[in-house]
Design a protein around this motif. Structure first.
Motif, PDB file in Angstrom:
ATOM      1  N   MET A  87       0.833  -1.205   0.000  1.00  0.00           N
ATOM      2  CA  MET A  87       0.000   0.000   0.000  1.00  0.00           C
ATOM      3  C   MET A  87       0.871   1.260   0.000  1.00  0.00           C
ATOM      4  SD  MET A  87      -3.104  -1.103  -0.112  1.00  0.00           S
ATOM      5  CE  MET A  87      -4.300   0.011   0.589  1.00  0.00           C
ATOM      6  N   GLY A  88       1.987   1.211   0.728  1.00  0.00           N
ATOM      7  CA  GLY A  88       2.913   2.352   0.734  1.00  0.00           C
ATOM      8  C   GLY A  88       3.511   2.593  -0.639  1.00  0.00           C
ATOM      9  N   GLU A  89       3.881   1.526  -1.336  1.00  0.00           N
ATOM     10  CA  GLU A  89       4.417   1.647  -2.692  1.00  0.00           C
ATOM     11  C   GLU A  89       3.362   2.205  -3.645  1.00  0.00           C
ATOM     12  OE1 GLU A  89       7.469   1.076  -4.155  1.00  0.00           O
ATOM     13  OE2 GLU A  89       8.243   0.935  -2.109  1.00  0.00           O
ATOM     14  N   ALA A  90       2.114   1.820  -3.446  1.00  0.00           N
ATOM     15  CA  ALA A  90       1.045   2.286  -4.325  1.00  0.00           C
ATOM     16  C   ALA A  90       0.828   3.795  -4.173  1.00  0.00           C
ATOM     17  CB  ALA A  90      -0.240   1.533  -4.028  1.00  0.00           C
ATOM     18  N   VAL A  91       1.002   4.312  -2.977  1.00  0.00           N
ATOM     19  CA  VAL A  91       0.797   5.735  -2.708  1.00  0.00           C
ATOM     20  C   VAL A  91       1.964   6.554  -3.216  1.00  0.00           C
ATOM     21  CG1 VAL A  91       0.526   7.441  -0.871  1.00  0.00           C
ATOM     22  CG2 VAL A  91      -0.704   5.290  -0.748  1.00  0.00           C
ATOM     23  N   ALA A  92       3.175   5.991  -3.133  1.00  0.00           N
ATOM     24  CA  ALA A  92       4.403   6.734  -3.516  1.00  0.00           C
ATOM     25  C   ALA A  92       4.482   7.008  -4.990  1.00  0.00           C
ATOM     26  CB  ALA A  92       5.627   5.932  -3.084  1.00  0.00           C
TER      27      ALA A  92
END
Length: 92
Positions: A87-92
Motif C-alpha cells: 500500500m505504501g508503494e502504491a501511494v508513492a
C-alpha cells in the motif's frame, strides 16, 4: 480428518461441460477457479450461473473486472503480511 474428506478418494468424479468454457486460455485459469469457488453452491451444472457471458468480448471484460477485484482483495487483506508495504508503494 472429517468424514467428508475421507469420502473424496471414493467419490464419483465427472467433468462438467460448461458453456462459458474457453479452450486454450492458460492465463486466466486462476480467475476462473476463484470465480467458480465464489459461485458454486452445489447446484447442478444446468442451474449454475457463474456470471460469465458467453460471447468473447464481454467475457474478456468480465475477466478483467474479476482480476481487478481479486487483486484488490488479496492486497488489501489484513491476512497479507506485506499489505502495508504494498500500500505504501502504491501511494508513492
Amino acid at each position: 480428518m472429517g468424514t467428508q474428506a475421507n469420502d473424496v478418494p471414493n467419490g464419483v468424479r465427472y467433468r462438467l461441460e460448461i458453456e462459458w468454457a474457453i479452450v486454450g486460455n492458460t492465463v486466466d485459469c486462476g480467475v476462473f477457479a476463484m470465480r467458480h469457488m465464489e459461485t458454486w453452491f452445489r447446484e447442478t451444472d444446468l442451474k449454475w450461473d457463474s456470471g460469465f457471458p458467453l460471447a468473447h468480448t464481454p467475457k474478456k471484460a468480465c475477466l478483467t473486472r474479476l482480476r481487478e477485484k481479486y487483486v484488490v482483495n488479496i492486497v488489501c487483506s489484513h491476512a497479507n503480511t506485506l499489505r502495508n508495504a504494498v500500500m505504501g508503494e502504491a501511494v508513492a
